[in-house]
Design a protein around this motif. Structure first.
Motif, mmCIF file in Angstrom:
data_model
loop_
_atom_site.group_PDB
_atom_site.id
_atom_site.type_symbol
_atom_site.label_atom_id
_atom_site.label_comp_id
_atom_site.label_asym_id
_atom_site.label_seq_id
_atom_site.Cartn_x
_atom_site.Cartn_y
_atom_site.Cartn_z
ATOM 1 N N LEU A 1 8.692 13.878 2.232
ATOM 2 C CA LEU A 1 9.032 13.362 3.755
ATOM 3 C C LEU A 1 7.852 14.226 4.641
ATOM 4 N N GLN A 2 7.196 13.494 5.438
ATOM 5 C CA GLN A 2 6.181 14.168 6.264
ATOM 6 C C GLN A 2 6.698 13.589 7.965
ATOM 7 N N VAL A 3 6.510 14.453 8.570
ATOM 8 C CA VAL A 3 6.763 13.962 10.125
ATOM 9 C C VAL A 3 5.639 14.035 10.907
ATOM 10 N N LEU A 4 5.478 12.965 11.752
ATOM 11 C CA LEU A 4 4.179 12.743 12.522
ATOM 12 C C LEU A 4 4.800 12.367 13.986
ATOM 13 N N GLY A 5 4.216 13.091 14.778
ATOM 14 C CA GLY A 5 4.270 12.737 16.310
ATOM 15 C C GLY A 5 2.923 12.211 16.925
ATOM 16 N N VAL A 6 2.865 11.440 17.837
ATOM 17 C CA VAL A 6 1.576 10.941 18.593
ATOM 18 C C VAL A 6 2.060 11.074 20.241
ATOM 19 N N CYS A 7 1.085 11.819 20.522
ATOM 20 C CA CYS A 7 0.921 11.945 21.958
ATOM 21 C C CYS A 7 -0.036 11.243 22.778
ATOM 22 N N TRP B 1 9.747 20.748 6.379
ATOM 23 C CA TRP B 1 8.957 19.636 6.165
ATOM 24 C C TRP B 1 7.920 19.586 7.067
ATOM 25 N N PRO B 2 6.421 19.125 6.530
ATOM 26 C CA PRO B 2 5.402 19.203 7.567
ATOM 27 C C PRO B 2 5.360 18.351 8.501
ATOM 28 N N VAL B 3 4.979 18.991 9.532
ATOM 29 C CA VAL B 3 4.964 18.353 10.842
ATOM 30 C C VAL B 3 3.519 18.303 11.541
ATOM 31 N N GLU B 4 3.123 17.319 12.135
ATOM 32 C CA GLU B 4 1.900 17.317 12.844
ATOM 33 C C GLU B 4 1.931 16.199 13.870
ATOM 34 N N VAL B 5 1.193 16.578 15.124
ATOM 35 C CA VAL B 5 1.061 15.792 16.235
ATOM 36 C C VAL B 5 0.061 15.700 16.575
ATOM 37 N N LEU B 6 -0.649 14.093 16.638
ATOM 38 C CA LEU B 6 -1.880 14.156 17.073
ATOM 39 C C LEU B 6 -1.733 13.196 18.422
ATOM 40 N N LEU B 7 -3.243 13.307 19.113
ATOM 41 C CA LEU B 7 -3.501 12.664 20.322
ATOM 42 C C LEU B 7 -3.982 11.112 20.208
ATOM 43 N N GLY B 8 -3.492 10.381 20.780
ATOM 44 C CA GLY B 8 -4.027 8.848 20.582
ATOM 45 C C GLY B 8 -2.935 7.595 20.840
ATOM 46 N N SER B 9 -3.282 6.469 20.526
ATOM 47 C CA SER B 9 -2.566 5.689 20.689
ATOM 48 C C SER B 9 -1.397 5.484 19.312
ATOM 49 N N PRO B 10 0.215 5.717 19.718
ATOM 50 C CA PRO B 10 1.001 5.681 18.853
ATOM 51 C C PRO B 10 1.133 4.767 17.840
ATOM 52 N N SER B 11 0.968 3.635 18.084
ATOM 53 C CA SER B 11 1.037 2.386 17.076
ATOM 54 C C SER B 11 -0.112 2.499 16.136
ATOM 55 N N PRO C 1 0.875 -1.192 0.138
ATOM 56 C CA PRO C 1 0.065 0.028 -0.069
ATOM 57 C C PRO C 1 0.924 1.244 0.170
ATOM 58 N N GLY C 2 0.581 2.329 -0.926
ATOM 59 C CA GLY C 2 1.299 3.567 -0.822
ATOM 60 C C GLY C 2 2.729 3.485 -1.511
ATOM 61 N N ALA C 3 2.944 2.428 -2.480
ATOM 62 C CA ALA C 3 4.125 2.481 -3.083
ATOM 63 C C ALA C 3 4.314 3.650 -3.827
ATOM 64 N N GLY C 4 5.546 4.405 -3.564
ATOM 65 C CA GLY C 4 5.701 5.743 -4.240
ATOM 66 C C GLY C 4 5.177 6.935 -3.546
ATOM 67 N N GLY C 5 4.308 6.667 -2.422
ATOM 68 C CA GLY C 5 3.822 7.719 -1.542
ATOM 69 C C GLY C 5 4.718 8.382 -0.647
ATOM 70 N N PRO C 6 4.286 9.159 0.112
ATOM 71 C CA PRO C 6 5.028 10.076 1.154
ATOM 72 C C PRO C 6 5.822 9.127 2.099
ATOM 73 N N VAL C 7 7.144 9.583 2.678
ATOM 74 C CA VAL C 7 7.692 9.063 3.660
ATOM 75 C C VAL C 7 7.294 9.643 5.017
ATOM 76 N N LEU C 8 6.631 8.637 5.927
ATOM 77 C CA LEU C 8 6.450 8.994 7.143
ATOM 78 C C LEU C 8 7.401 8.993 8.245
ATOM 79 N N VAL C 9 7.796 9.991 8.742
ATOM 80 C CA VAL C 9 8.791 9.672 9.916
ATOM 81 C C VAL C 9 8.099 9.720 11.198
ATOM 82 N N ALA C 10 8.138 8.925 12.065
ATOM 83 C CA ALA C 10 7.710 9.142 13.391
ATOM 84 C C ALA C 10 8.710 9.846 14.517
ATOM 85 N N CYS C 11 8.204 10.748 14.937
ATOM 86 C CA CYS C 11 9.062 11.371 15.773
ATOM 87 C C CYS C 11 8.335 12.065 17.051
ATOM 88 N N ASP C 12 9.144 11.751 18.129
ATOM 89 C CA ASP C 12 8.713 12.417 19.375
ATOM 90 C C ASP C 12 9.270 13.653 19.994
#
Length: 306
Positions: A52-58, A103-113, A17-28
Motif C-alpha cells: 500500500l502506498q498513500v498519495l496526496g495531491v495538492c 506506509w509510504p506517503v507522498e504529496v505532490l502539487l498539481g491536478s489531482p485527477s 495495467p499494473g496487475a499485482g502492483g501496489p495499491v495506491l490510496v488517494a488521501c488529502d
C-alpha cells in the motif's frame, strides 16, 4: 449492454495495467472518511497482493486577475500548503485504527485527477482507492468531482468508497456486458467479497421490443447465448470459499437497472467495466460507470478497458 462475439471477449487474455502492483490510496488528510479509505486499502492489499502506498495531491493556488495583470502567488505558498497536507495525511494515518505509520506517503502539487492517473500508471499500480466524492448538482455540473475525473483519465481500476464502506464487503453486484473490462471487473470483485458472501452477475438486455417475427427470432437467439457466456465467466472467477455466485438478467437501462438492483439488495459494492468515449459524448450522455458513480450509495469498482 449488447452481447459481444463469444471468442472475442471471454477467450481474450485481459490484464489491466499494473496487475499485482501496489495499491495506491488517494488521501488529502481529511479525517471524515479516512477510516473507510484505509480499510478499503487493506482490503485491496489482501485481494490483489500488492503493498500500500498513500498519495496526496495538492492543487496549486491559482493566480488572481487584477485588471490586465495577474497577481502572482507568493513564493513558497504552494510548498507550504503541500507540506501541510502531508502532515494532515500522516496524522490521519496515525489516528486511524486502520492506518499503518510504515506506509509510504507522498504529496505532490498539481491536478489531482491527472496526477493520480499518471502516478498509478508510473507505479504500475493494481488499483487506485479513493473517496467516492460528493453528489451535489453543482459539483456534477462543473465536473470538479475528483473521483469521477480520475476515473475518466485512469487506465487503472478505481475503487471508490464512502464513509460507510464495510471492512469485509458481503455482497457485490457486477454489471456484465461480456466485454473484457466487465469480465475483469467480475474477477476483481470476486476477490473483494468476504468468505460466505455473495456475488451477483447482472446482464441488462435491450429494453426495446417489437412484435415482428425478425425481432422475436433475434431476441430468442440473444437469450440462448447468455447461459454459456455466464458459465464461462463463472469459470474464470476465483472467489473466496463459500461465496455464492449468482446470475441475473433484466431488461432496461443498464445504469438504472444496476442501481435499482443494488439498492434492493442493499449491496456493498457495484463493479463495472468502463469504455472510452469522446468528451462530447461524456458531457451529453455519460457512461454507465459515470452514472453509477454519481448515484451509488455503496462502493464502486470501475475497471477501464485495455
Amino acid at each position: 449492454m449488447p452481447v459481444l462475439a463469444h471468442d472475442s471477449v471471454l477467450h481474450a487474455e485481459y490484464q489491466p495495467p499494473g496487475a499485482g502492483g501496489p495499491v495506491l490510496v488517494a488521501c488529502d488528510g481529511t479525517p471524515v472518511s479516512s477510516e473507510a479509505l484505509f480499510n478499503a486499502g487493506r482490503l485491496a492489499m489482501r485481494a490483489f497482493g500488492g503493498p500500500l502506498q498513500v498519495l496526496g495531491v495538492c492543487e496549486p493556488t491559482p493566480g488572481v486577475a487584477t485588471g490586465m495583470d495577474v497577481l502572482p502567488v507568493p513564493a513558497g505558498l504552494d510548498e507550504e500548503r503541500r507540506a501541510a497536507m502531508e502532515e494532515d495525511v500522516r496524522r490521519a494515518i496515525i489516528v486511524s485504527s486502520a492506518g499503518d505509520s510504515s506506509w509510504p506517503v507522498e504529496v505532490l502539487l498539481g491536478s489531482p485527477s491527472r496526477l493520480l492517473a499518471t502516478e498509478a500508471r508510473r507505479r504500475h499500480a493494481s488499483v487506485i482507492v479513493m473517496g467516492i466524492g460528493r453528489h451535489n448538482p453543482l459539483d456534477r455540473l462543473f465536473g470538479t468531482e475528483t473521483t469521477l475525473a480520475t476515473l475518466r483519465e485512469s487506465r487503472v481500476p478505481v475503487l471508490a468508497v464512502g464513509p460507510s464502506f464495510p471492512t469485509h464487503p458481503v455482497h457485490a453486484v457486477v454489471g456484465l456486458d461480456f466485454s473484457a473490462a466487465s469480465v475483469q471487473a467480475a474477477r476483481l470483485a470476486a476477490r473483494l467479497v468476504a468468505p460466505n458472501g455473495r456475488l451477483t452477475l447482472v446482464h441488462v438486455r435491450p429494453r426495446f421490443e417489437h412484435p415482428s417475427d425478425d425481432w422475436q427470432a433475434w431476441d430468442a437467439d440473444y437469450g440462448r447465448t447468455l447461459p454459456p457466456l455466464f458459465d464461462e465467466v463463472r469459470a474464470q472467477l476465483e472467489p473466496p470459499d463459500g461465496v455464492l455466485v449468482e446470475t441475473v438478467t433484466v431488461r432496461g437501462d443498464p445504469a438504472a437497472s444496476l442501481l435499482s438492483l443494488a439498492r434492493q439488495a442493499q449491496c456493498d459494492l457495484i463493479a463495472v467495466g468502463t469504455q472510452r468515449h469522446g468528451v462530447l459524448e461524456r458531457m451529453v450522455v455519460g457512461s454507465v460507470a459515470t452514472r453509477v458513480l454519481r448515484t451509488a450509495r455503496c462502493g464502486v469498482l470501475a475497471v477501464p478497458s485495455a
